[in-house]
Design a protein around this motif. Sequence first.
Motif, short mmCIF file in Angstrom:
data_model
loop_
_atom_site.label_atom_id
_atom_site.label_comp_id
_atom_site.label_asym_id
_atom_site.label_seq_id
_atom_site.Cartn_x
_atom_site.Cartn_y
_atom_site.Cartn_z
N UNK A 88 11.16 23.52 35.80
CA UNK A 88 10.08 25.20 35.21
C UNK A 88 9.89 24.84 34.06
N UNK A 89 11.18 24.82 33.46
CA UNK A 89 11.35 24.50 31.81
C UNK A 89 9.99 24.67 31.39
N UNK A 143 6.91 25.52 29.32
CA UNK A 143 6.90 24.99 27.77
C UNK A 143 4.88 25.15 27.83
N UNK A 144 5.04 24.49 28.67
CA UNK A 144 3.76 23.57 28.63
C UNK A 144 2.53 24.50 28.19
N UNK A 145 2.37 25.87 29.50
CA UNK A 145 1.42 26.54 29.63
C UNK A 145 1.74 27.78 28.43
N UNK A 146 3.34 27.45 27.52
CA UNK A 146 2.76 28.22 26.42
C UNK A 146 2.50 27.88 25.49
N UNK A 157 -6.29 24.48 29.44
CA UNK A 157 -5.22 23.69 30.44
C UNK A 157 -3.92 24.62 30.50
N UNK A 158 -3.48 23.72 32.24
CA UNK A 158 -2.23 25.01 32.47
C UNK A 158 -1.44 23.69 33.60
N UNK A 159 -0.28 23.97 33.58
CA UNK A 159 0.78 23.49 34.79
C UNK A 159 1.62 23.97 35.52
N UNK A 160 1.21 23.48 36.57
CA UNK A 160 1.86 24.21 37.39
C UNK A 160 3.10 23.88 38.93
N UNK A 161 4.14 23.94 39.05
CA UNK A 161 5.41 23.62 39.97
C UNK A 161 5.03 24.07 40.99
N UNK A 215 7.93 22.37 43.44
CA UNK A 215 9.68 22.84 43.44
C UNK A 215 9.99 21.74 44.27
N UNK A 216 9.54 22.09 45.48
CA UNK A 216 9.72 21.57 46.83
C UNK A 216 8.94 19.23 46.54
N UNK A 217 8.77 19.49 46.80
CA UNK A 217 8.13 17.73 46.07
C UNK A 217 7.97 17.19 44.83
N UNK A 218 8.89 17.79 43.95
CA UNK A 218 8.90 17.84 42.89
C UNK A 218 7.69 16.81 41.89
N UNK A 219 6.87 17.98 41.69
CA UNK A 219 5.50 17.30 41.27
C UNK A 219 5.11 19.10 40.50
#
Length: 143
Positions: free
Chosen positions: A28-29, A33-36, A48-52, A54-58
């Motif tokens: 999440x951190x 950080x990536x998106x900001x 560019x954008x990142x998305x978490x 969490x259940x898949x560790x991806x």
Amino acid sequence: MKKITQIAFVLTFALFLISCKNTKQKIQEHVSTYNNSSSIKGHGITSTAAKAFLNDNKIEIRIETNLEETDENRAAYKDSFPDLLREMIKNDQISTELINEGVSFDVYFLAYNNAILAQQLVNKEELAVLEGTAEPNKETAKL
């Protein structure tokens, strides 16, 4: 005095445990950080954008461009995409620490209409290939 030392040790240890982050918190951190703060420079890149996940560790990273979906663009970016991934690893946009904790990065390079020009799943094995430390004759993911 001995009792005070024991209490101080227990409090210090408890504080240490609380301050440790688990993998999901690190994901999440990293995404935040990536998106900001992340910017990727290159021909035609618009955002560019990142998305978490969490259940898949991806973590999914989408690199959007103003490029057309053509065979020429697919071929050109299929060849240059590993260099972009290496640069992202070098800049910690793809975190080797998270990869070593079992997180994978699914990176997409997209045309203006969201068609995939290039895609790569970066995990421990693919990281070794990108860094040039993979075992010879080992099967790796293909673009």
